[in-house]
Design a protein around this motif. Structure first.
Motif, mmCIF file in Angstrom:
data_model
loop_
_atom_site.group_PDB
_atom_site.id
_atom_site.type_symbol
_atom_site.label_atom_id
_atom_site.label_comp_id
_atom_site.label_asym_id
_atom_site.label_seq_id
_atom_site.Cartn_x
_atom_site.Cartn_y
_atom_site.Cartn_z
ATOM 1 N N GLY A 97 9.673 -13.456 10.987
ATOM 2 C CA GLY A 97 9.474 -12.316 10.098
ATOM 3 C C GLY A 97 10.760 -11.827 9.448
ATOM 4 N N PRO A 137 7.727 -6.057 9.319
ATOM 5 C CA PRO A 137 8.010 -6.547 7.964
ATOM 6 C C PRO A 137 8.141 -8.069 7.954
ATOM 7 N N GLY A 138 7.895 -8.637 6.791
ATOM 8 C CA GLY A 138 8.150 -10.066 6.613
ATOM 9 C C GLY A 138 7.007 -10.975 6.993
ATOM 10 N N LEU A 139 5.878 -10.408 7.363
ATOM 11 C CA LEU A 139 4.718 -11.219 7.718
ATOM 12 C C LEU A 139 3.544 -10.861 6.797
ATOM 13 N N VAL A 140 2.766 -11.876 6.418
ATOM 14 C CA VAL A 140 1.493 -11.653 5.726
ATOM 15 C C VAL A 140 0.409 -11.801 6.790
ATOM 16 N N GLU A 156 -4.463 -21.330 1.013
ATOM 17 C CA GLU A 156 -3.447 -20.512 0.326
ATOM 18 C C GLU A 156 -2.318 -20.113 1.278
ATOM 19 N N ASP A 162 5.974 -17.714 2.917
ATOM 20 C CA ASP A 162 6.277 -16.722 3.959
ATOM 21 C C ASP A 162 5.480 -17.040 5.222
ATOM 22 N N ILE A 188 -5.216 -14.112 -1.776
ATOM 23 C CA ILE A 188 -4.792 -13.227 -0.680
ATOM 24 C C ILE A 188 -4.227 -11.956 -1.298
ATOM 25 N N GLY A 189 -4.580 -10.829 -0.707
ATOM 26 C CA GLY A 189 -4.099 -9.544 -1.225
ATOM 27 C C GLY A 189 -5.172 -8.775 -1.966
ATOM 28 N N VAL A 234 -5.078 -7.786 5.651
ATOM 29 C CA VAL A 234 -4.717 -6.427 6.061
ATOM 30 C C VAL A 234 -3.273 -6.121 5.702
ATOM 31 N N LYS A 235 -2.475 -7.189 5.461
ATOM 32 C CA LYS A 235 -1.136 -6.987 4.910
ATOM 33 C C LYS A 235 -0.848 -8.133 3.968
ATOM 34 N N PRO A 236 -0.805 -7.932 2.671
ATOM 35 C CA PRO A 236 -0.946 -6.607 2.062
ATOM 36 C C PRO A 236 -2.380 -6.092 2.122
ATOM 37 N N LEU A 237 -2.462 -4.780 2.022
ATOM 38 C CA LEU A 237 -3.743 -4.074 2.064
ATOM 39 C C LEU A 237 -4.080 -3.669 0.624
ATOM 40 N N GLU A 267 -4.320 2.950 9.068
ATOM 41 C CA GLU A 267 -3.555 2.741 7.833
ATOM 42 C C GLU A 267 -4.435 3.003 6.608
ATOM 43 N N ARG A 271 -3.889 6.066 3.893
ATOM 44 C CA ARG A 271 -3.675 5.840 2.458
ATOM 45 C C ARG A 271 -4.683 6.628 1.617
ATOM 46 N N ALA B 331 10.746 -7.806 2.037
ATOM 47 C CA ALA B 331 10.986 -8.762 3.117
ATOM 48 C C ALA B 331 10.249 -10.082 2.910
ATOM 49 N N LEU B 332 9.438 -10.162 1.854
ATOM 50 C CA LEU B 332 8.669 -11.391 1.616
ATOM 51 C C LEU B 332 9.234 -12.155 0.421
ATOM 52 N N ALA B 333 9.204 -13.484 0.522
ATOM 53 C CA ALA B 333 9.553 -14.308 -0.642
ATOM 54 C C ALA B 333 8.433 -14.231 -1.678
ATOM 55 N N SER B 334 7.187 -14.050 -1.221
ATOM 56 C CA SER B 334 6.034 -13.930 -2.123
ATOM 57 C C SER B 334 5.990 -12.482 -2.619
ATOM 58 N N LEU B 337 2.973 -10.260 -2.943
ATOM 59 C CA LEU B 337 2.263 -9.793 -1.746
ATOM 60 C C LEU B 337 2.978 -8.632 -1.047
ATOM 61 N N GLU B 339 3.775 -4.962 -0.193
ATOM 62 C CA GLU B 339 3.047 -3.700 -0.301
ATOM 63 C C GLU B 339 3.754 -2.822 -1.324
#
Lengths: 321, 346
Positions: A97, A137-140, A156, A162, A188-189, A234-237, A267, A271, B331-334, B337, B339
């Motif tokens: 991550g 952070p840093g994870l999808v 995908e 990532d 995704i997203g 769920v991430k991104p939401l 979450e 929001r 923090a993402l390269a994409s 995506l 937030e």
């Protein structure tokens, strides 16, 4: 032809392996045996150099994937159960991550987590980890609820640059069937409006989407039109999709199979409350599992997580408020 | 002054033993010189966070790096300044990481010993001990899958790090995969303040090699030539396909865990024992004794290195500090995506 959610996961991996020689699959029993759930059935036969068994070493499985990814490969790691990913937690959240942020070098890994409860699975083979990984952070973090999404989102995920936590729901493995694999897909997203309505929105993801659909059907018999939003990732939401639905209905029920403290449902409600408070006609409602480990006996399990019955009861209260 | 990957390879291919020893020695001396300056900067309040030195471990660390070739992979740990320099790190990049320059390899996002250059095979450590072992394994697996033969991956760990699950999983994985991994265990007698008696119960850490099914070697980590000899053998054996090589080196950490630590707990008997010898002094005496160098040359090198480090400090201290309002808080390269709050609330 019909294809199950589990077969779609296998097919997506077969496609990823066939399309890209950088892809490989590493995990416990994923080789000739084909995986504990057979999600990699025959793949070692088709791609003997790129599908093989790991020792029971979740930390080293993910660490190895990071090394291979930063050297140009696109590993898929199968955790035998999502629950066991805690043993590889450090490599997932701190190594994978953080890698791109720290170094600018991309770390494309897909970690498949067979997630969620099934009858008789008990405390250590039932967990939903999406909220835990989404925190970092840093994870999808994706949570496919349909056969089509299981396929297209896995394809995908492997193509993304990532680390992706792919929460595939075990309850859907055999229960869910589609006529064919999809030829096109939502990216995704983006959340999906699974069912249109006007009286209330149920936001959900993973196996809970199907409880939400059943709830909507039950309540339709009582004269209510319920909208169902499937978050898909769920991430991104996809806050916009949630907000648009709440703008139409004025009422929000958010249901997740995970434990109640924090997490995805909290979450979503945060929001909506902070960015769309004026859209709400009533306080939003959350529905989650009970705050205990997941029980073994099917009778206990049947009330531990939200179901269409508890969801319908919560929905009726909200509709009357 | 600073070694390059090319010069390392040239060295491996044809240079004499004497030249190899001298080259590794210069990395040691540069490491010591650099670290002494680092301590001054730390005491002068110029460095945020900690400073972690490799005093007493320069011979082992430099020898490991000088046993590697261009294209090999190196994942150093906190006390590997000698190895980092030997592997070709520019002291400016080390300083940029300590001083938080956005021009450094970690761009002020990570600091002190958490630095590297993955594209050059120099992997940036994270703090969790043992966690770099499977990452090195992964690079080696990737090379093998692409048909690139002859890459060696080297990493180091302390006596304390051998107690982690990650160490066990990583070494076992390398053994099962028969990877060309050289894993150097630096038994420097203390993990922060914890003595080895509270860390493991085996008679000798090298005994673990048998349990993992890998080659094991022991080594006096204070003797540069011995380090070069044993690590040279280990890397070549790994390169030839004999699987992971576990090398256990004994020495004493001649500093605190970090510069904030006075190391009052270190047993005076250990300090007085052969383990407590300063490898740099040992190497200097050996060079003088063999006539491979002389006092004047040594002093000249030391002076050149001091000047090199001081000039690097002057350069890096003039570099800008990071601008938190212009930082890319994603923090993402994409990027698609990320937030929305990643950008709006940064």
């Amino acid at each position: 032809m019909s294809i199950t959610y589990l077969e779609a996961i296998r097919e997506a991996q077969a496609k990823a392996l066939a399309d890209d020689s950088r892809v490989f699959i590493y995990g416990q029993d994923v080789g000739p045996f084909g995986g504990a759930f057979k999600a990699t059935k025959n793949l070692a036969k088709e791609f003997p150099e790129r599908v093989w068994d790991s020792p029971i070493s979740e930390d080293a499985m993910v660490g190895m994937a990071v090394g291979a990814a930063i050297d140009g490969m696109r590993p898929i790691i199968e955790m035998q159960f999502a629950d066991f990913s805690t043993v590889g937690f450090n490599q997932i959240v701190n190594q994978a991550g953080a890698f791109y942020w720290r170094t600018g070098v991309r770390c494309p890994i897909t970690i498949r987590l067979p997630s969620g409860g099934t009858p008789g699975s008990g405390p250590f083979h039932s967990q939903c980890m999406e909220g835990v990984y989404a925190y970092y952070p840093g994870l999808v973090v994706v949570t496919p609820a349909t056969v089509e999404d299981a396929y297209s989102m896995l394809v995908e995920s492997v193509a993304l640059d990532d680390p992706v936590i792919f929460c595939e729901h075990k309850y859907l493995y055999y229960h869910l069937k589609a006529d064919a694999l999809p030829s096109e897909a939502l990216p995704i997203g983006k959340a999906r409006l699974t069912r249109a309505g006007r009286d209330m929105t149920i936001v959900s993801y993973g196996a809970m989407v199907h409880e939400a659909i059943a709830t909507a059907e039950t309540l339709q018999g009582e004269g209510w039109e319920i909208e169902v939003v499937d978050l898909r990732s769920v991430k991104p939401l996809d806050t916009d999709a949630v907000m648009a639905s709440v703008a139409r209905t004025g009422k929000l029920l958010c249901a997740g199979e995970a434990w109640p403290w924090g997490g995805v449902t909290a979450e979503v409600i945060t929001r909506v409350a902070t960015e769309g408070f004026a859209l709400l006609d009533a306080p939003p409602v959350r529905l989650n599992a009970k705050d205990t480990p997941v029980p073994y006996h099917p009778k206990l399990w049947s009330v531990h997580r939200p179901t269409s019955e508890t969801m319908a009861a919560a929905a009726r209260n909200l509709l009357r408020s | 002054m600073v070694e390059t990957a090319e010069s390392r390879t040239a060295e491996m291919q044809g240079r004499s033993w004497k030249d190899r020893v001298l080259q590794a020695f210069r990395s040691m001396m540069m490491a010591r010189t650099f670290e002494e300056k680092l301590t001054s900067l730390y005491r002068g309040g110029k460095i945020q966070g900690g400073v972690y030195l490799g005093r007493g471990q320069e011979a082992l660390s430099a020898a490991l790096a000088h046993s590697l070739r261009d294209g090999d992979v190196f994942a150093p740990l906190i006390r590997d300044t000698g190895g980092r320099i030997g592997f070709g790190e520019d002291v400016k990049d080390a300083l940029r990481t300590y001083l938080g320059s956005p021009l450094g390899p970690m761009r002020a996002r990570d600091g002190n010993v958490h630095r590297g250059n993955p594209k050059r095979g120099y992997l940036p450590m994270m703090s969790h001990l043992g966690s770099m072992i499977p990452v090195v394994n992964g690079v080696l697996v990737a090379r093998r899958m692409r048909g690139i033969n002859g890459t060696v991956g080297a990493t180091t760990i302390g006596d304390g790090g051998t107690s982690t699950g990650a160490f066990h999983e990583g070494l076992n994985q390398a053994a099962v995969e028969k990877l060309p991994l050289v894993l150097v265990v630096v038994n420097n007698q203390y993990a922060y303040s914890t003595p080895t008696s509270r860390q493991f119960a085996c008679a000798d850490l090298v005994d673990k090699a048998v349990g993992y099914g890998v080659d094991g070697r022991s080594l006096d980590g204070t003797n540069l030539e011995k380090c070069l000899e044993v690590l040279g053998d280990a890397t070549e054996r790994a390169r030839e396909g004999h699987g992971p090589q576990l090398v256990v080196a004994s020495l004493l950490r001649l500093c605190g865990h970090g510069e904030h630590d006075d190391a009052h707990y270190v047993d005076p008997q250990l300090k007085a024992s052969p383990l407590g010898r300063d490898c740099l002094e040992v190497a200097e005496s050996a060079l003088l004794e063999k006539g491979w160098s002389d006092a004047v040359s040594l002093e000249r090198w030391r002076e050149e290195m001091r000047e090199h480090v001081e000039s690097a400090i002057a350069t890096v201290q003039r570099e800008p500090s990071p601008d938190p309002y212009r930082e890319d808080w994603t923090a993402l390269a994409s990027r698609h995506l990320c937030e929305p709050y990643s950008e709006s609330e940064g």
